[in-house]
Design a protein around this motif. Structure first.
Motif, PDB file in Angstrom:
ATOM      1  N   GLY A 156      32.414 -36.760  33.559  1.00 21.50           N
ATOM      2  CA  GLY A 156      31.902 -37.823  32.947  1.00 21.50           C
ATOM      3  C   GLY A 156      32.135 -39.118  33.943  1.00 21.50           C
ATOM      4  O   GLY A 156      31.360 -39.670  34.186  1.00 21.50           O
ATOM      5  N   HIS A 157      33.630 -39.226  33.890  1.00 24.03           N
ATOM      6  CA  HIS A 157      34.036 -40.438  35.002  1.00 24.03           C
ATOM      7  C   HIS A 157      33.533 -40.158  36.465  1.00 24.03           C
ATOM      8  O   HIS A 157      32.962 -40.899  37.073  1.00 24.03           O
ATOM      9  N   THR A 158      33.629 -38.774  36.687  1.00 24.14           N
ATOM     10  CA  THR A 158      32.660 -38.228  37.822  1.00 24.14           C
ATOM     11  C   THR A 158      32.311 -36.832  37.303  1.00 24.14           C
ATOM     12  O   THR A 158      32.888 -36.149  36.513  1.00 24.14           O
ATOM     13  N   ASP A 208      41.553 -39.374  35.680  1.00 23.67           N
ATOM     14  CA  ASP A 208      40.849 -40.513  34.954  1.00 23.67           C
ATOM     15  C   ASP A 208      40.124 -39.982  34.053  1.00 23.67           C
ATOM     16  O   ASP A 208      39.205 -40.953  33.376  1.00 23.67           O
ATOM     17  N   ALA A 209      40.245 -38.860  33.328  1.00 16.94           N
ATOM     18  CA  ALA A 209      39.533 -38.383  32.010  1.00 16.94           C
ATOM     19  C   ALA A 209      40.012 -38.964  30.750  1.00 16.94           C
ATOM     20  O   ALA A 209      39.541 -39.160  29.767  1.00 16.94           O
ATOM     21  N   ALA A 210      41.282 -39.475  30.934  1.00 16.74           N
ATOM     22  CA  ALA A 210      41.849 -40.358  29.731  1.00 16.74           C
ATOM     23  C   ALA A 210      43.048 -41.157  30.507  1.00 16.74           C
ATOM     24  O   ALA A 210      43.761 -40.989  31.380  1.00 16.74           O
ATOM     25  N   VAL A 211      43.112 -42.444  29.722  1.00 18.56           N
ATOM     26  CA  VAL A 211      43.967 -43.539  29.918  1.00 18.56           C
ATOM     27  C   VAL A 211      45.006 -43.716  28.944  1.00 18.56           C
ATOM     28  O   VAL A 211      44.414 -43.899  27.894  1.00 18.56           O
ATOM     29  N   LYS A 212      46.260 -44.052  29.273  1.00 24.56           N
ATOM     30  CA  LYS A 212      47.135 -44.366  28.134  1.00 24.56           C
ATOM     31  C   LYS A 212      46.655 -45.808  27.941  1.00 24.56           C
ATOM     32  O   LYS A 212      46.953 -46.684  28.718  1.00 24.56           O
ATOM     33  N   ASN A 213      46.591 -46.131  26.464  1.00 30.07           N
ATOM     34  CA  ASN A 213      46.309 -47.418  26.180  1.00 30.07           C
ATOM     35  C   ASN A 213      47.284 -47.743  24.799  1.00 30.07           C
ATOM     36  O   ASN A 213      46.764 -47.250  23.628  1.00 30.07           O
ATOM     37  N   HIS A 214      48.520 -48.152  24.915  1.00 26.45           N
ATOM     38  CA  HIS A 214      49.480 -48.304  23.815  1.00 26.45           C
ATOM     39  C   HIS A 214      49.747 -46.679  23.657  1.00 26.45           C
ATOM     40  O   HIS A 214      50.383 -45.994  24.431  1.00 26.45           O
ATOM     41  N   ASP A 215      49.717 -46.346  22.332  1.00 25.83           N
ATOM     42  CA  ASP A 215      49.902 -45.026  21.848  1.00 25.83           C
ATOM     43  C   ASP A 215      48.775 -44.203  21.558  1.00 25.83           C
ATOM     44  O   ASP A 215      48.685 -43.214  20.860  1.00 25.83           O
ATOM     45  N   ILE A 220      41.918 -43.692  25.932  1.00 26.87           N
ATOM     46  CA  ILE A 220      40.710 -44.208  25.897  1.00 26.87           C
ATOM     47  C   ILE A 220      40.217 -43.770  27.243  1.00 26.87           C
ATOM     48  O   ILE A 220      40.791 -43.234  28.347  1.00 26.87           O
ATOM     49  N   ILE A 221      38.672 -44.064  27.358  1.00 30.10           N
ATOM     50  CA  ILE A 221      38.044 -43.566  28.503  1.00 30.10           C
ATOM     51  C   ILE A 221      38.551 -44.718  29.842  1.00 30.10           C
ATOM     52  O   ILE A 221      38.769 -45.828  29.400  1.00 30.10           O
ATOM     53  N   ALA A 222      38.622 -44.119  30.938  1.00 27.62           N
ATOM     54  CA  ALA A 222      38.946 -45.092  32.110  1.00 27.62           C
ATOM     55  C   ALA A 222      37.724 -45.916  32.282  1.00 27.62           C
ATOM     56  O   ALA A 222      36.725 -45.001  32.950  1.00 27.62           O
ATOM     57  N   PRO A 224      34.852 -47.421  31.440  1.00 29.41           N
ATOM     58  CA  PRO A 224      33.555 -46.973  30.822  1.00 29.41           C
ATOM     59  C   PRO A 224      32.508 -47.342  31.717  1.00 29.41           C
ATOM     60  O   PRO A 224      31.510 -46.369  31.918  1.00 29.41           O
ATOM     61  N   HIS A 225      32.468 -48.658  32.268  1.00 32.48           N
ATOM     62  CA  HIS A 225      31.232 -49.106  33.097  1.00 32.48           C
ATOM     63  C   HIS A 225      31.012 -48.407  34.295  1.00 32.48           C
ATOM     64  O   HIS A 225      30.078 -48.476  34.982  1.00 32.48           O
ATOM     65  N   PHE A 226      32.184 -47.893  34.540  1.00 27.06           N
ATOM     66  CA  PHE A 226      31.894 -46.899  36.000  1.00 27.06           C
ATOM     67  C   PHE A 226      31.761 -45.401  35.862  1.00 27.06           C
ATOM     68  O   PHE A 226      31.543 -44.850  36.864  1.00 27.06           O
ATOM     69  N   CYS A 227      31.649 -45.087  34.540  1.00 26.83           N
ATOM     70  CA  CYS A 227      31.581 -43.399  34.415  1.00 26.83           C
ATOM     71  C   CYS A 227      30.079 -43.273  34.788  1.00 26.83           C
ATOM     72  O   CYS A 227      29.169 -43.983  34.422  1.00 26.83           O
ATOM     73  N   LEU A 228      30.089 -42.070  35.556  1.00 21.55           N
ATOM     74  CA  LEU A 228      28.696 -41.726  35.699  1.00 21.55           C
ATOM     75  C   LEU A 228      27.975 -41.071  34.774  1.00 21.55           C
ATOM     76  O   LEU A 228      26.549 -41.059  34.708  1.00 21.55           O
ATOM     77  N   ASP A 229      28.642 -40.533  33.593  1.00 21.38           N
ATOM     78  CA  ASP A 229      28.265 -40.303  32.258  1.00 21.38           C
ATOM     79  C   ASP A 229      28.752 -40.240  31.208  1.00 21.38           C
ATOM     80  O   ASP A 229      29.672 -39.514  30.931  1.00 21.38           O
ATOM     81  N   ILE A 230      28.623 -41.538  30.337  1.00 21.08           N
ATOM     82  CA  ILE A 230      29.613 -41.962  29.304  1.00 21.08           C
ATOM     83  C   ILE A 230      29.754 -40.816  28.305  1.00 21.08           C
ATOM     84  O   ILE A 230      30.739 -40.763  27.661  1.00 21.08           O
ATOM     85  N   LYS A 231      28.722 -40.078  28.144  1.00 21.83           N
ATOM     86  CA  LYS A 231      28.537 -39.110  26.948  1.00 21.83           C
ATOM     87  C   LYS A 231      29.546 -37.999  27.178  1.00 21.83           C
ATOM     88  O   LYS A 231      30.205 -37.536  26.345  1.00 21.83           O
ATOM     89  N   GLN A 232      29.363 -37.556  28.472  1.00 25.24           N
ATOM     90  CA  GLN A 232      30.190 -36.485  29.031  1.00 25.24           C
ATOM     91  C   GLN A 232      31.621 -36.894  29.015  1.00 25.24           C
ATOM     92  O   GLN A 232      32.628 -36.312  28.721  1.00 25.24           O
ATOM     93  N   ALA A 233      32.060 -38.230  29.285  1.00 24.58           N
ATOM     94  CA  ALA A 233      33.227 -38.724  29.290  1.00 24.58           C
ATOM     95  C   ALA A 233      33.835 -38.754  28.093  1.00 24.58           C
ATOM     96  O   ALA A 233      35.221 -38.600  27.992  1.00 24.58           O
TER      97      ALA A 233
END
Length: 229
Positions: free
Chosen positions: A161-163, A181-188, A191-193, A195-204
């Motif tokens: 997804g990301h690549t 980069d398949a997952a990023v910590k956002n508080h607790d 989320i997706i790292a 998203p606008h750079f993901c090569l395939d957002i659905k796969q991500a």
């Protein structure tokens, strides 16, 4: 046997940033580094490893989660200084790392240049140059979804997804996962790292859900650091 994170602080565009490469320590104290930071980050990572009480001669493997400049920037330097290391990457990403095929991230960045607004063009050109300057290195061990590595302590999970060839590392006995980069910590939460750079957002999105469904207690995110459930 354990995993520790290596916080690497640096400045980028005048702002303080931090990335978190992971270090897996086996029962016989062999070290496996996951991702290598930007170009010229080798000394920063060395310092963190030594600070934690280990020696660089213990470094046996470097695993690359995917081909992005903040993850493979210092890979070539590691291989030159420590030629004994075994470089591990997914079969898909290995073709970009070795230079057999132009990386999909570089193709994406070059394509985006044509439509960037003027205020973003300078950064876009710089980013393309950074990707073009990355030095290629041969991958010693190519892995695929479901493979068991590191004496069967680590399971490879394909998280595209990301690549397209992105991998996540699952350690069942440690109830831990290293996400790249398949997952990023956002508080607790995770989320997706970028998203606008993901090569395939659905796969991500599917890959993120795959990680969330793992039976783990500790999630090691390259961006955001360790999340304890």
């Amino acid at each position: 046997m354990k995993i520790i994170e290596l916080p690497i602080e640096f400045e980028f565009n005048g702002q303080k940033n931090c990335i978190y490469p992971s270090l897996f320590i086996s029962n016989n104290d062999e070290l496996t580094l996951v991702d290598t930071g930007y170009a010229n980050f080798l000394p920063l990572i060395e310092n963190e490893i030594i600070k934690n009480g280990y020696e660089m001669k213990q470094l046996k493997n470097v695993i690359v989660t995917h081909y992005d400049d903040d993850h493979i920037g210092s890979l070539y330097d590691f291989k030159v200084k420590y030629p004994q290391i075994n470089i591990i990457a997914s079969e898909i990403e290995s073709t970009y790392i070795s230079g057999e095929i132009k990386s999909e991230r570089l193709v994406q960045a070059e394509d985006m240049l044509e439509n960037l607004p003027k205020k973003e063009l300078e950064f876009g050109i710089w980013f393309v140059q950074q990707l073009r300057k990355l030095k290629h290195v041969a991958v010693d061990e190519k892995v695929n979804d479901g493979d068991m590595i590191l004496d069967s302590k680590c399971k490879i999970i394909a998280t595209p997804g990301h690549t397209s060839g992105h991998i996540t590392l699952y350690f069942p006995s440690l109830k831990s996962v290293i996400t790249g980069d398949a997952a990023v910590k956002n508080h607790d939460d995770l989320i997706i790292a970028n998203p606008h750079f993901c090569l395939d957002i659905k796969q991500a999105e599917q890959s993120l859900n795959k990680i969330k469904n793992l039976k783990v207690k500790y999630i090691y995110c390259y961006h955001g650091g360790k999340l304890t459930l």
